[in-house]
Design an enzyme around this catalytic site. Sequence first.
Site, PDB file in Angstrom:
ATOM      1  N   GLY A 136       0.829  -1.204   0.000  1.00 31.79           N
ATOM      2  CA  GLY A 136       0.000   0.000   0.000  1.00 31.79           C
ATOM      3  C   GLY A 136       0.864   1.254   0.000  1.00 31.79           C
ATOM      4  O   GLY A 136       2.073   1.208   0.266  1.00 31.79           O
ATOM      5  N   CYS A 137       0.214   2.382  -0.298  1.00 29.73           N
ATOM      6  CA  CYS A 137       0.961   3.636  -0.419  1.00 29.73           C
ATOM      7  C   CYS A 137       1.486   4.090   0.946  1.00 29.73           C
ATOM      8  O   CYS A 137       2.673   4.381   1.093  1.00 29.73           O
ATOM      9  CB  CYS A 137       0.083   4.707  -1.058  1.00 29.73           C
ATOM     10  SG  CYS A 137      -1.552   4.888  -0.321  1.00 29.73           S
ATOM     11  N   TYR A 138       0.618   4.138   1.949  1.00 33.00           N
ATOM     12  CA  TYR A 138       1.084   4.534   3.284  1.00 33.00           C
ATOM     13  C   TYR A 138       2.132   3.560   3.820  1.00 33.00           C
ATOM     14  O   TYR A 138       3.147   3.981   4.380  1.00 33.00           O
ATOM     15  CB  TYR A 138      -0.088   4.619   4.261  1.00 33.00           C
ATOM     16  CG  TYR A 138      -1.024   5.786   4.114  1.00 33.00           C
ATOM     17  CD1 TYR A 138      -0.560   7.101   4.191  1.00 33.00           C
ATOM     18  CD2 TYR A 138      -2.390   5.595   3.952  1.00 33.00           C
ATOM     19  CE1 TYR A 138      -1.439   8.178   4.101  1.00 33.00           C
ATOM     20  CE2 TYR A 138      -3.277   6.666   3.863  1.00 33.00           C
ATOM     21  CZ  TYR A 138      -2.804   7.953   3.940  1.00 33.00           C
ATOM     22  OH  TYR A 138      -3.665   9.012   3.867  1.00 33.00           O
ATOM     23  N   ALA A 140       5.676   4.255   2.309  1.00 29.67           N
ATOM     24  CA  ALA A 140       6.359   5.412   2.896  1.00 29.67           C
ATOM     25  C   ALA A 140       6.805   5.118   4.321  1.00 29.67           C
ATOM     26  O   ALA A 140       7.885   5.531   4.746  1.00 29.67           O
ATOM     27  CB  ALA A 140       5.431   6.636   2.868  1.00 29.67           C
ATOM     28  N   ILE A 161       6.580  10.009  -0.812  1.00 27.30           N
ATOM     29  CA  ILE A 161       6.471   9.278  -2.083  1.00 27.30           C
ATOM     30  C   ILE A 161       5.322   9.872  -2.891  1.00 27.30           C
ATOM     31  O   ILE A 161       4.497  10.612  -2.359  1.00 27.30           O
ATOM     32  CB  ILE A 161       6.168   7.766  -1.874  1.00 27.30           C
ATOM     33  CG1 ILE A 161       4.831   7.585  -1.108  1.00 27.30           C
ATOM     34  CG2 ILE A 161       7.302   7.060  -1.164  1.00 27.30           C
ATOM     35  CD1 ILE A 161       4.332   6.149  -1.091  1.00 27.30           C
TER      36      ILE A 161
END
Lengths: 346, 346, 346, 346
Positions: D155-157, D160, D314
């Site tokens: 996932g995106c979170y 990062a 990101i």
Amino acid sequence: MVKCSIIGASGYTGAELANLVEQHPQMTLKAIYVSERSADADTELGTLHRRYLGQLNLPLTPLATADVAKAAEGVDLVFLATDHKVSVALAPGLLETGVTVMDLSGGFRFDTAAPYDQFYGFTHDSPEWLEQAVYGLAEWNAAEISHAQLVAVPGCYPTASLLALKPLQEAGLLKAETTPVINAVSGVSGAGRKASMVNSFCEVSYNPYGVLNHRHQPEIALHLGNSVIFTPHLGNFPRGIVATITAQLADGVTAAAIDQAYDHAYAGKPAVRLYNQLSPGHWPSIGGVANTPYCDIGWKADLESGHIVIGSAIDNLLKGAASQAIQCANIRFGLTNYPISKKAAL
Amino acid sequence: MVKCSIIGASGYTGAELANLVEQHPQMTLKAIYVSERSADADTELGTLHRRYLGQLNLPLTPLATADVAKAAEGVDLVFLATDHKVSVALAPGLLETGVTVMDLSGGFRFDTAAPYDQFYGFTHDSPEWLEQAVYGLAEWNAAEISHAQLVAVPGCYPTASLLALKPLQEAGLLKAETTPVINAVSGVSGAGRKASMVNSFCEVSYNPYGVLNHRHQPEIALHLGNSVIFTPHLGNFPRGIVATITAQLADGVTAAAIDQAYDHAYAGKPAVRLYNQLSPGHWPSIGGVANTPYCDIGWKADLESGHIVIGSAIDNLLKGAASQAIQCANIRFGLTNYPISKKAAL
Amino acid sequence: MVKCSIIGASGYTGAELANLVEQHPQMTLKAIYVSERSADADTELGTLHRRYLGQLNLPLTPLATADVAKAAEGVDLVFLATDHKVSVALAPGLLETGVTVMDLSGGFRFDTAAPYDQFYGFTHDSPEWLEQAVYGLAEWNAAEISHAQLVAVPGCYPTASLLALKPLQEAGLLKAETTPVINAVSGVSGAGRKASMVNSFCEVSYNPYGVLNHRHQPEIALHLGNSVIFTPHLGNFPRGIVATITAQLADGVTAAAIDQAYDHAYAGKPAVRLYNQLSPGHWPSIGGVANTPYCDIGWKADLESGHIVIGSAIDNLLKGAASQAIQCANIRFGLTNYPISKKAAL
Amino acid sequence: MVKCSIIGASGYTGAELANLVEQHPQMTLKAIYVSERSADADTELGTLHRRYLGQLNLPLTPLATADVAKAAEGVDLVFLATDHKVSVALAPGLLETGVTVMDLSGGFRFDTAAPYDQFYGFTHDSPEWLEQAVYGLAEWNAAEISHAQLVAVPGCYPTASLLALKPLQEAGLLKAETTPVINAVSGVSGAGRKASMVNSFCEVSYNPYGVLNHRHQPEIALHLGNSVIFTPHLGNFPRGIVATITAQLADGVTAAAIDQAYDHAYAGKPAVRLYNQLSPGHWPSIGGVANTPYCDIGWKADLESGHIVIGSAIDNLLKGAASQAIQCANIRFGLTNYPISKKAAL
């Protein structure tokens, strides 16, 4: 009518303050001043801040430091919307005339001179006024504000942070010897009205800054009575602050105890809006507070692990500066609670 | 491989240009320069424009005007991404070395010196190069660009305006003795990379500026061959231009004739995208062109009243500057049409 | 105190209107309504628009079309902040009760039914009310507004356009048989409060739309008394409109004549601010009018070629809707000019 | 050339992925699919995402769940840019054909089925594939990715957060039994391409959401091997994530040890940029990473109190989704490291 003047009215905070004083049903704005070296001297305020064009027509009168007592003539109250060092230089000369002073800078927010050397980069030469100044966190210090001659209006980040944390701290709900973590984002107006690359439209995005050495960290710690880790961020919006605070709860704290702490602190204090009561399921946001005098607070706890997350939002130029200064003035002079209650003011 | 250097690489346009040259499969970036007085001298480009951190590692070499010929050493092509006056001062010294120069400023966009006194506020001292310079509107002047030593890459507003109007003008579809009205909005990067109150985040909103006296009005008129009323606006976004153009059609012009004029002008020219063909029902937008090398054009006519409205959008830093300069270089040196065709480049 | 109710208060305009009525020193807000099918029925207004949380506490009462007369009970004035078709359906039932109605939709802005078939896509079934409705352009139609039972508050784009053009048109300063070109950009709130891909954050950038067929083009033409070419644009900001208008002047018109026309039209009308007088060198902007009740107007002419460019800015939700409705109500009921004069209101 | 297809290409992530595959010097995009019920079926991708108009011309082919094996025909690699439940439904049918699958959803990021009931609201019916799936955190799991048939792209979170914390965790530099606090803000594209009030332009400002119950909290904890408090925020920008992480250091940790941990983790891994080396004095920002494939990391510690604050940024659509999927594919198929090294790709 309380007669007022404002020194440093050319900036974003000063303009908001001038507007609030102009509209206050029990205040009169007698004069606004800028430094005698300012390029804005003699300009009408509405021409600088065209939102107020035709409405705020007072000219920005140039004022030399040596003549500061003139700003106290014929008024009950002087607002200082100046830089920290300028406030420290100007305040004593004003206070000697007997006038009441509300300082919106950081110049008198500490009770000793030491933090100024460490965090502000100058030596404070009026330690006697540091002792006398009252910290103008309106919801918490009303009794002292009501007879103060010098009020140090809190910083924007400290206002959002302290209003969220103090109810828990005062009620003993935070775990001893732990350090709350405050992450906050501010709109660009927080950096003031000036040309700089950092504030340039194409350079602003979103990033942390001042990590572990921002001067608001010791201000929050002092007035909370606890250490904090405070990390500010620059946001890509003109105004508003959201602080998100993570803290550890003392053993056995219940949701009811938390609710009670907030209720106890803010019942009858309409500038603080408790989201868990007024708008459950939502969180404080920039959109909810921009251009308003409110501090919005919401929270959620994981009682099993003992963590609480608190969201707190203000308009940095209003509850974080100008409208909190007005709140302090209302308390000091016994006025109606404008701008919260607009019609009640009549 | 075409060897290139860039003078004035610290600005927004210069950085885009450096990135395009670095990625171009048939170009090599040998050096980048700034003024010897620049605060950015000796900084790596990626540190100034952190989007390119770790990627554009050349340092900004300081360059004195007297030493400008050094920038031509060992390269085939010098890009000037400098201010108008600086370009006029530097170009002759470069051209004397025999190197090819692509100038992204307004310094050589007119064919006579008079407009510089009137619109740029300085006297142009190289009228001989004004005569020889080719206006680098890539889709229209390829034949001349292909053997030019000095190319004056068009301004951002003129590119958006001319690509939209020239097909109609050249096909004789505009009513004689009428003046097209061009309203255009540009992102803030169009004002360059510098600290100023006007570009300050909290001051930018949306407004017209430079009304009836912007220097791009005569540039458009000259290269269109018709008078225009040009009104620029500052928009609250970092990059991109949308020009909305209203013009009167000659009697009896049909929709088919208009379509044919655009097709004729841009068939086989992939940097111009005709919305009435590719995406009917939509209009060119900032979102469609930001960070791309395209000019998007759409139109609608009221044939009864004889009015046409044309929408034209570009990225001001790319098709309005850096990628159009690359297009000109591709034409001049016979290269693949990067960045339009990325894989074809291989 | 003028007693008021609002139908359709859940949208952006309705909320602004509710706030203005609540704060108006001579108005009382008795009730706010939404459609009985609305998902917002029974919600407090401040919960939907959290800026007003704790301040606008009236619930959104569901109202069936058949029961519309209930909204007129016990009030002097009903505001309709509803969709065009809904206003046309509801207004007659309200008017029959004798109550005064201010309609903020387009339902009664034309004097005949034909444009509704052509531009709104429905057949208007109350042509008798079209004849009686007064167009609420406050600065121009005060005499008629003062005894109207039904006021059609102008659209947002028409307000910005008409206030800029009518002084010239009425003074005979525009060239006969020419068509002014109006390019205008609106913030996204102009599209209403609803979920749609077009209004989705990531899809909004800046682009023209509704070219040559927007319903505000005939509204402007009718109330100006001249044809216009009107091209709207969607801007990437929440609120505000800037209209940039290019027109041809009649032969021999002087700058003094233009100034005189604007002075004549707007002397003593504080909701219009003339930049050439109040802030020469600046142009109207979104930042200058957002969250204010003003229309800001500036102009510049090229007297040689006979062209004038006029900039006109309003907040689409205020002067383009809610505060203009309040202006009309002030005229109709003889009230103070709140919200322009806040303290004068006392 | 690695032949690829994409299922779910109509969303923001899918479009970025299609663009990267199209430009990859060693990949070919054979087909793109959407649900057979999608309103976007048969539309060309460039028409939906007009940034790519004229460039991404493949039509979105409708695909029924029962026919999913068709998407594997003639290709080496299928990307799933679908919703969690859809990915879980489609992946087994693809994997049975022997094709390699990169899933960008959360459908295979946990190693057991239980979290799906708790955090995703559905029962996972392919626990055998949960066991086999490799978590595609490219800088950390290259060995396993190199022979995986199913990669669960993070996932995106979590990307990062994990890239910032894992070097410290793996090096034993975090204090035992303490819980790092992660505050992160995401651009609106993180919520996907759909009409909703929450994503509506006028409703987006900046606020926390999903507090203490976001599904990315357990994903981070699992792959970090430590509990975390994760608080996401919605930001008013289209794309990008900044995570600000506060953690307690083990006793006696030095700045050199921290630097060494990051160097050890990311030496030779050019998609991670360490600001303390590359750009000391600056902090990762949205502007630095938007439209790039990088993760930018900076840190500062208060060694006295033992706290570290780490900033990590990101582009949520690239390193948080599409470009990380490409990184995984590069590892799996032994390709050049496009899009990091563009010319190296040649």
